[in-house]
Design an enzyme around this catalytic site. Structure first.
Site: not given
Lengths: 396, 265
Positions: A162, A292
């Site tokens: 990610c 995030h």
């Protein structure tokens, strides 16, 4: 680092396709998430799926690249005059002087998942119409995009889960600084597939409903898909004064666990500090942090700790994954674009889906959109394997 | 445009190439190459619990990286790393795709987190305790040259030194049928910005050289070079092993050739 200008951006996600529609979705607080009805998946969760009707077969001369991930890449490239801007840059610099650096986690693996259902009953062989290199292979998306745009400079895929398409900004900045190219197409593309849906399901990390970053009832991620592209260049003398630029990149490793972040956010903090150092900025210079903020209990808790330790409690923060879902290898680029839109449009997106901020969280988490000028923004992306990357963006 | 860097150490693990010291005379052309199955080293650096979870991909890539650092006398807990591979973990991908093609789709969580392309990088952090940046790249057939470009640019911009680890292993069937790699291979280069007492060679890299790629003289080594994307590093390793000043040409993406001129230190 020397600033690099975002001379053109393009985006396609479940929330919206194109820049204007994305700004409208952010301002109108319209989520792209919906209960999962992807393919044959039977999981109780929400996903951010780009409607299949948008995902047209790839250009005929590149037919062997045809797969969901490259269709999504093509949809992204077609938005917001991006192709035209790259072609114009190609005229200026030459095709060999523009790099292509893209992030993806699963590339076109969905093609392989489907091909495995059609294995030859006798030999077990995969069907003859399955093109491994042009679809499944991790490099496929950069190969496709480079071919599509007629470029022949350096190209590669960063695949660090990610953080992939945040880290490509670092690669591009280094390649440009070292003189290997004059400009770069950077970005990220990840598409829905069974591997990530069932994989995150096996780890108990999927939300049963809509992901709710930083909520006291948060229960996991909603997987999304999307494509985001940025044409990065050195600032030209004629460059608009208010153009958004990449000001700093910071990377680090947790050295802790494969699928759990460091509980104190050690790696996250190192990445944020390094990005600030690279930009030559103090923490107080940052007006907004696009977190995030995945919506898992562990990620949000460690990110809260890391942000508060470094920035204190005043800096405005939010996660925009409530709009797009967690687009995995594409989230770095997609959230860098959303951060750029916040700067250009003088507004800070407040989280959607989140209603009760976890009282254990200490950072200043926005639940409503705010009109405010954000001149310096940080965007965080963290991933499996303890990989962390933070970007600093701002007016050039 | 030329990019300068120094190579401080090299390491290799492949069929009949069991570590740098053993492989060096073979690569230099002074000993005969005898293909033999690669025996994977035990990975003592990982805690026992983690060691049980990892497959050959992690063992091979981490081992070759640690060997390069050991040779240079460099601590492993600080140097930034660049991992590059075309295939990633084929066994894990095959198991996951097989499960997902059936009706029981309960894949194992360990298998899933091991399926990410950056799994070796993640385990490297756990094994070494390094918080330094680490990236994981792929450029299909051209993964080695992409990794070399990334490592060389890191050494010329952000970092004093960087460890490049290239690795690829055979896929199991049925993926092997569409992506035939027959032999496992991994190499590592410790790359530095400045010359030091341990530097082995000074290098100049140019993207967009004419001609190429360089081939191996020995027929079996040349077959290995073509078989495995990570083995495209063999001509460069051979020049380092033989302490020869030469130019090596390596296939890059989009039809580019990477030229590396090597001058022994």
């Amino acid at each position: 680092m020397h600033p690099l200008v975002f001379s053109r951006i393009a985006i396609a996600s479940s929330a919206a396709v194109g820049i204007d529609a994305t700004v409208n979705a952010l301002r109108g607080r319209r989520t792209g998430l919906a209960p999962c009805a992807f393919e044959t998946v039977r999981l109780q969760t929400c996903v951010g799926q780009v409607p299949d009707a948008h995902l047209l077969p790839v250009r005929a001369d590149l037919a062997e690249f045809d797969c969901r991930n490259n269709r999504l890449a093509q949809l992204g490239l077609a938005q917001d005059g991006f192709e035209e801007a790259v072609l114009e840059a190609r005229e200026r610099y030459g095709a060999a002087r523009i790099g292509v650096f893209l992030g993806t986690s699963t590339s076109g693996i969905h093609s392989t998942e489907l091909a495995y259902r059609r294995r030859d009953e006798g030999s077990g062989a995969l069907p003859a119409d399955f093109h491994y290199g042009a679809t499944h292979n991790t490099y496929s998306v950069a190969w496709f995009v480079q071919s599509y745009l007629g470029l022949c400079g350096p190209s590669l895929v960063v695949s660090t889960a990610c953080s992939s398409s945040a880290k490509v900004f670092g690669t591009a900045a280094r390649m440009i600084a070292a003189g290997l190219c004059d400009a770069a197409v950077v970005g990220g593309v990840d598409s829905l597939c069974l591997t990530t849906l069932y994989g995150f399901g096996s780890l108990g990390l999927l939300s049963a409903g809509y992901c709710r970053p930083f909520d006291s009832g948060r229960d996991g991620i909603s997987i999304g898909e999307g494509a985001g592209f940025i044409l990065l260049e050195k600032p030209a003398p004629k460059c608009a004064l208010d153009a958004v630029a990449l000001l700093g990149v910071g990377e680090s490793s947790d050295a802790y666990h494969m699928s759990s972040p460091h509980p104190d956010g050690l790696g996250a903090r190192l990445a944020m500090e390094s990005a600030l150092r690279d930009a030559g900025l103090a923490p107080r210079a940052i007006d907004y942090i696009n977190l995030h903020g995945t919506g898992t209990p562990a990620n949000d808790a460690m990110e809260d700790k890391a942000v508060v330790d470094l920035f204190g409690r005043e800096t405005c923060c939010s996660s925009t994954k409530g709009w797009t879902g967690h687009t995995l290898g594409a989230c770095g680029a997609i959230e860098a674009i959303i951060s750029a839109l916040a700067i250009e449009n003088d507004f800070l997106p407040g989280s959607v889906n989140t209603s009760n901020v976890d009282p254990a969280m200490r950072l200043r988490y926005l639940l409503e959109n705010e009109s405010a000028s954000a001149n310096r923004v940080m965007s965080n992306a963290f991933g499996f394997g303890g990989t962390n990357c933070s970007l600093v963006l701002g007016r050039a | 445009m030329k990019l300068k860097f120094f190579v401080d150490a090299a390491a290799v693990l492949g069929p009949g190439l069991a570590g740098w010291e053993a492989a060096r005379p073979i690569l230099a052309g002074s000993a005969r190459y005898v293909p033999a199955d690669l025996v994977l080293p035990r990975l003592e650096a990982l805690p026992a619990a983690e060691r049980r979870r990892v497959g050959p991909v992690v063992k091979l890539s981490i081992s070759v990286g640690l060997q390069a650092l050991e040779q240079a006398g460099e601590a492993c807990d600080a140097v930034p790393t660049v991992f590059t591979s075309s295939t990633g973990d084929g066994d894990v991908i095959n198991e996951i795709c097989s499960m997902l093609a059936g009706s029981d789709r309960l894949i194992s969580p360990t298998r899933f987190h091991n399926s990410v392309h950056n799994a070796p990088s993640g385990y490297w952090g756990i094994a070494t305790g390094s918080h330094s940046p680490s990236t994981s790249l792929c450029a299909f057939e051209w993964s080695f040259s992409a990794g070399l470009l990334e490592a060389a640019t890191q050494a010329s911009t952000d970092h004093e030194s960087v460890l490049l680890i290239a690795y690829d292993l055979p896929y199991p069937e049925p993926l092997r049928g569409v992506r035939p790699i027959r032999h496992p291979f991994a190499s590592a280069l410790l790359i530095a910005r400045a010359r030091s007492a341990r530097s082995v060679a000074a290098c100049e890299l140019r993207n967009g050289s004419a001609g190429g790629p360089s081939r191996m003289q020995d027929g079996n080594l040349e077959r290995l070079r073509r078989d495995n994307p990570a083995a495209r590093s063999l001509p460069l390793l051979a020049a380092l092993a033989g302490v020869r000043g030469t130019e090596v040409l390596i296939e890059g993406t989009a039809g580019n050739t990477l030229g590396v001129s090597i001058t022994p230190c």
